[in-house]
Scaffold this active site. Structure first.
Site, PDB file in Angstrom:
ATOM      1  N   PRO A  39      30.866  -5.910 -35.814  1.00 44.46           N
ATOM      2  CA  PRO A  39      29.796  -6.584 -35.051  1.00 44.46           C
ATOM      3  C   PRO A  39      30.244  -7.973 -34.597  1.00 44.46           C
ATOM      4  O   PRO A  39      31.013  -8.625 -35.328  1.00 44.46           O
ATOM      5  CB  PRO A  39      28.639  -6.699 -36.050  1.00 44.46           C
ATOM      6  CG  PRO A  39      29.091  -6.134 -37.340  1.00 44.46           C
ATOM      7  CD  PRO A  39      30.502  -5.678 -37.221  1.00 44.46           C
ATOM      8  N   ASP A  40      29.751  -8.405 -33.428  1.00 42.79           N
ATOM      9  CA  ASP A  40      30.066  -9.795 -33.063  1.00 42.79           C
ATOM     10  C   ASP A  40      29.061 -10.699 -33.779  1.00 42.79           C
ATOM     11  O   ASP A  40      28.395 -10.254 -34.725  1.00 42.79           O
ATOM     12  CB  ASP A  40      30.066  -9.966 -31.537  1.00 42.79           C
ATOM     13  CG  ASP A  40      28.679  -9.814 -30.920  1.00 42.79           C
ATOM     14  OD1 ASP A  40      28.575  -9.726 -29.694  1.00 42.79           O
ATOM     15  OD2 ASP A  40      27.693  -9.756 -31.695  1.00 42.79           O
ATOM     16  N   PHE A  41      28.975 -11.954 -33.387  1.00 46.71           N
ATOM     17  CA  PHE A  41      28.139 -12.875 -34.169  1.00 46.71           C
ATOM     18  C   PHE A  41      26.759 -13.063 -33.564  1.00 46.71           C
ATOM     19  O   PHE A  41      25.761 -13.118 -34.290  1.00 46.71           O
ATOM     20  CB  PHE A  41      28.840 -14.251 -34.267  1.00 46.71           C
ATOM     21  CG  PHE A  41      30.108 -14.197 -35.069  1.00 46.71           C
ATOM     22  CD1 PHE A  41      31.336 -13.964 -34.461  1.00 46.71           C
ATOM     23  CD2 PHE A  41      30.059 -14.333 -36.455  1.00 46.71           C
ATOM     24  CE1 PHE A  41      32.500 -13.889 -35.208  1.00 46.71           C
ATOM     25  CE2 PHE A  41      31.219 -14.256 -37.212  1.00 46.71           C
ATOM     26  CZ  PHE A  41      32.441 -14.028 -36.594  1.00 46.71           C
ATOM     27  N   ARG A  42      26.715 -13.164 -32.204  1.00 45.69           N
ATOM     28  CA  ARG A  42      25.455 -13.641 -31.610  1.00 45.69           C
ATOM     29  C   ARG A  42      24.738 -12.632 -30.713  1.00 45.69           C
ATOM     30  O   ARG A  42      23.735 -12.966 -30.110  1.00 45.69           O
ATOM     31  CB  ARG A  42      25.741 -14.941 -30.824  1.00 45.69           C
ATOM     32  CG  ARG A  42      26.203 -16.070 -31.758  1.00 45.69           C
ATOM     33  CD  ARG A  42      26.614 -17.334 -31.006  1.00 45.69           C
ATOM     34  NE  ARG A  42      27.066 -18.353 -31.959  1.00 45.69           N
ATOM     35  CZ  ARG A  42      28.288 -18.374 -32.485  1.00 45.69           C
ATOM     36  NH1 ARG A  42      29.183 -17.446 -32.142  1.00 45.69           N
ATOM     37  NH2 ARG A  42      28.642 -19.300 -33.366  1.00 45.69           N
ATOM     38  N   ASN A 113      39.041 -14.694 -33.274  1.00 44.51           N
ATOM     39  CA  ASN A 113      38.769 -13.618 -34.219  1.00 44.51           C
ATOM     40  C   ASN A 113      39.653 -13.723 -35.464  1.00 44.51           C
ATOM     41  O   ASN A 113      40.787 -14.163 -35.393  1.00 44.51           O
ATOM     42  CB  ASN A 113      38.970 -12.262 -33.538  1.00 44.51           C
ATOM     43  CG  ASN A 113      38.024 -12.085 -32.349  1.00 44.51           C
ATOM     44  OD1 ASN A 113      37.003 -12.779 -32.271  1.00 44.51           O
ATOM     45  ND2 ASN A 113      38.355 -11.211 -31.435  1.00 44.51           N
ATOM     46  N   ASP A 115      40.013 -10.926 -37.370  1.00 46.29           N
ATOM     47  CA  ASP A 115      40.256  -9.524 -37.754  1.00 46.29           C
ATOM     48  C   ASP A 115      41.731  -9.109 -37.638  1.00 46.29           C
ATOM     49  O   ASP A 115      42.080  -7.987 -37.981  1.00 46.29           O
ATOM     50  CB  ASP A 115      39.358  -8.588 -36.904  1.00 46.29           C
ATOM     51  CG  ASP A 115      39.528  -8.834 -35.387  1.00 46.29           C
ATOM     52  OD1 ASP A 115      38.520  -8.731 -34.665  1.00 46.29           O
ATOM     53  OD2 ASP A 115      40.664  -9.151 -34.951  1.00 46.29           O
ATOM     54  N   HIS A 132      40.691 -19.850 -35.154  1.00 51.14           N
ATOM     55  CA  HIS A 132      39.781 -19.994 -36.304  1.00 51.14           C
ATOM     56  C   HIS A 132      40.410 -19.429 -37.566  1.00 51.14           C
ATOM     57  O   HIS A 132      39.717 -19.026 -38.501  1.00 51.14           O
ATOM     58  CB  HIS A 132      38.428 -19.333 -36.002  1.00 51.14           C
ATOM     59  CG  HIS A 132      37.680 -20.085 -34.930  1.00 51.14           C
ATOM     60  ND1 HIS A 132      36.576 -19.584 -34.303  1.00 51.14           N
ATOM     61  CD2 HIS A 132      37.921 -21.296 -34.368  1.00 51.14           C
ATOM     62  CE1 HIS A 132      36.139 -20.473 -33.403  1.00 51.14           C
ATOM     63  NE2 HIS A 132      36.954 -21.514 -33.405  1.00 51.14           N
TER      64      HIS A 132
HETATM   65  N1  APR Z   1      32.680  -6.340 -24.048  1.00 47.70           N
HETATM   66  C1  APR Z   1      32.496  -7.558 -23.467  1.00 47.70           C
HETATM   67  N2  APR Z   1      31.727  -8.529 -24.019  1.00 47.70           N
HETATM   68  C2  APR Z   1      31.145  -8.251 -25.202  1.00 47.70           C
HETATM   69  C3  APR Z   1      31.294  -7.010 -25.876  1.00 47.70           C
HETATM   70  C4  APR Z   1      32.099  -6.036 -25.243  1.00 47.70           C
HETATM   71  N3  APR Z   1      32.297  -4.835 -25.784  1.00 47.70           N
HETATM   72  N4  APR Z   1      30.573  -7.060 -27.046  1.00 47.70           N
HETATM   73  C5  APR Z   1      29.997  -8.284 -27.092  1.00 47.70           C
HETATM   74  N5  APR Z   1      30.338  -8.996 -25.996  1.00 47.70           N
HETATM   75  C6  APR Z   1      30.016 -10.391 -25.671  1.00 47.70           C
HETATM   76  C7  APR Z   1      28.631 -10.841 -26.103  1.00 47.70           C
HETATM   77  O1  APR Z   1      27.703 -10.629 -25.049  1.00 47.70           O
HETATM   78  C8  APR Z   1      28.851 -12.338 -26.352  1.00 47.70           C
HETATM   79  O2  APR Z   1      28.724 -13.087 -25.150  1.00 47.70           O
HETATM   80  O3  APR Z   1      30.915 -11.171 -26.436  1.00 47.70           O
HETATM   81  C9  APR Z   1      30.302 -12.402 -26.807  1.00 47.70           C
HETATM   82  C10 APR Z   1      30.430 -12.564 -28.322  1.00 47.70           C
HETATM   83  O4  APR Z   1      29.936 -13.844 -28.660  1.00 47.70           O
HETATM   84  P1  APR Z   1      29.807 -14.259 -30.206  1.00 47.70           P
HETATM   85  O5  APR Z   1      29.146 -13.190 -30.968  1.00 47.70           O
HETATM   86  O6  APR Z   1      29.219 -15.658 -30.226  1.00 47.70           O
HETATM   87  O7  APR Z   1      31.311 -14.322 -30.723  1.00 47.70           O
HETATM   88  P2  APR Z   1      32.370 -15.483 -30.460  1.00 47.70           P
HETATM   89  O8  APR Z   1      32.176 -16.110 -29.135  1.00 47.70           O
HETATM   90  O9  APR Z   1      33.691 -14.916 -30.777  1.00 47.70           O
HETATM   91  O10 APR Z   1      31.964 -16.529 -31.619  1.00 47.70           O
HETATM   92  C11 APR Z   1      32.757 -17.672 -31.711  1.00 47.70           C
HETATM   93  O11 APR Z   1      31.531 -18.356 -33.673  1.00 47.70           O
HETATM   94  O12 APR Z   1      30.614 -18.281 -35.768  1.00 47.70           O
HETATM   95  C12 APR Z   1      31.738 -18.484 -35.071  1.00 47.70           C
HETATM   96  O13 APR Z   1      33.760 -18.310 -36.188  1.00 47.70           O
HETATM   97  C13 APR Z   1      32.856 -17.549 -35.440  1.00 47.70           C
HETATM   98  O14 APR Z   1      34.851 -17.285 -34.105  1.00 47.70           O
HETATM   99  C14 APR Z   1      33.439 -17.139 -34.087  1.00 47.70           C
HETATM  100  C15 APR Z   1      32.810 -18.137 -33.135  1.00 47.70           C
END
Ligand code: APR
Length: 360
Positions: A39-42, A113, A115, A132
């Site tokens: 899962p992503d974060f937000r 990331n 991972d 990070h």
């Molecule tokens: N393809 C394209 N975009 C995607 C996909 C996908 N399959 N899945 C998710 N996204 C987009 C989401 O819409 C969002 O804009 O990727 C983005 C992910 O954002 P975050 O969840 O905030 O992740 P990230 O930007 O990597 O977070 C940055 O926050 O908490 C810290 O340390 C953590 O490194 C992380 C940092």
């Protein structure tokens, strides 16, 4: 994928095809790994912070907050056991990054990331900047003594079997907590991040060496990483491959920006096809035995929530009285942190000053 975004992807591919000498700098985040089952974060509903915020932590990002970790390491241990590298396979987008390396078109990958899927895709460390950090090394948060990878993993496994504080990894010299070199909010980013970015910025000054910058799978909300696209020289083409318009692409769009709002894997398919790399991509997919379907992570998320449920800070906990930082506070903190801290070496965004609640 909309017609506009298919055309925008083809426009990016044509730019790459017509300028074979131009290399690419990728700036990536959790979105390029969501199709691997991480899962992503937000993202609303599925993001890790959405799942964590239900569990009454001072605020969801506290799980990566150095002060909170020192006080309560358990939530991080719970998450680390789910996110620890080795269980997931690279996505098609990671394999596209590998193809850029193989075709000598890769200049750098700045990843947020932890991972390590860029490494698992077979990309050489020389090209990867883990902004990070990662689980690869560990250190004592008290005396900074370095420990190698398996000491934390050993304690993580022990903790999973018997989740008691005695099983936390502790320093032999000062008994401080040992933590993987993942950059927590409030900690400095690796020096290599700044040094390499400075030298990559210089390549943008020269027409001959000017790269293309592709940002993918990130919300661009965590500084200083989020400021990188704003520092890209005006003559350098920027592209965004993301499910939503974010960061500087939204705040200060440039005429030359290429905006591709879609899943990163779908863009990877089109780019590979347009560059004549489809066969090589298929070969990599076979080599990595990529699942054709997305592994179902609901169980993983369920087990994180269940485990973290046990850690919910009880109402009668003297610290539970602290006020939940409302969205307004977070937005306000974020805008402050983005203004005050864009040049910071520390990883910042919305970080409630946990030390206050620590003293309450
Ligand atoms: N393809 C394209 N975009 C995607 C996909 C996908 N399959 N899945 C998710 N996204 C987009 C989401 O819409 C969002 O804009 O990727 C983005 C992910 O954002 P975050 O969840 O905030 O992740 P990230 O930007 O990597 O977070 C940055 O926050 O908490 C810290 O340390 C953590 O490194 C992380 C940092």
């Amino acid at each position: 994928m909309s017609k506009d975004h298919i055309n925008a992807t083809k426009k990016l591919a044509k730019l790459l095809h017509d300028n074979p000498k131009q290399k690419v700098i990728f700036l990536v985040g959790a979105g390029i790994s969501t199709s691997c089952g991480i899962p992503d974060f937000r993202s609303p509903e599925t993001g890790l912070y959405h799942n964590l915020s239900k569990l009454n932590l001072p605020y969801a990002e506290a799980v990566f907050d150095i002060d909170f970790f020192e006080e309560k390491p358990r939530p991080f241990y719970m998450l680390a056991s789910e996110l620890y590298p080795g269980k997931f396979k690279p996505s098609k987008f990671h394999l596209l990054l590998k193809l850029f390396q193989d075709q000598k078109r890769l200049q750098r990958i700045y990843t947020q990331n932890i991972d390590t899927l860029e490494r698992q895709a077979g990309i050489s460390q020389a090209y990867i900047i883990e902004a990070h950090g990662s689980f690869a090394e560990n250190h004592c948060i008290n005396c900074n003594k370095i420990y190698d990878m398996d000491i934390f993993k050993k304690h993580l496994d022990k903790y999973q079997k018997e989740p008691i504080d005695k099983n936390f990894a502790r320093c032999r010299s000062c008994n401080g907590l040992i933590k993987p070199n993942i950059v927590f909010f409030g900690e400095d980013l690796p020096k290599r991040f700044f040094a390499t970015w400075d030298s990559d910025l210089e390549t943008m000054d020269d027409k001959e060496t000017r790269p293309i910058v592709i940002v993918a799978g990130t919300s661009l909300t965590v500084y200083p990483f989020a400021s990188l696209p704003t520092e890209v020289s005006k003559d350098t083409t920027r592209a965004l491959i993301n499910r939503e318009l974010v960061g500087d692409f939204k705040a200060s769009p440039r005429k030359t920006d290429i905006i591709i709002e879609c899943n990163s894997d779908d863009a990877a398919d089109i780019i590979a096809k347009e560059l004549g790399w489809s066969k090589q991509l298929d070969d990599l997919i076979k080599e990595h035995d990529l699942l054709t379907t997305i592994p179902d992570v609901t169980d993983e998320l369920e087990s994180i929530s269940k485990e973290l449920d046990k850690l919910t800070i009880k109402e009668d906990d003297p610290k539970a009285g602290e006020e939940e930082s409302s969205d307004e506070n977070k937005k306000e903190n974020k805008s402050n942190s983005s203004k005050e801290n864009t040049q910071t070496e520390q990883k910042i965004p919305a970080k409630k000053d946990f030390s206050e609640s620590k003293s309450t």
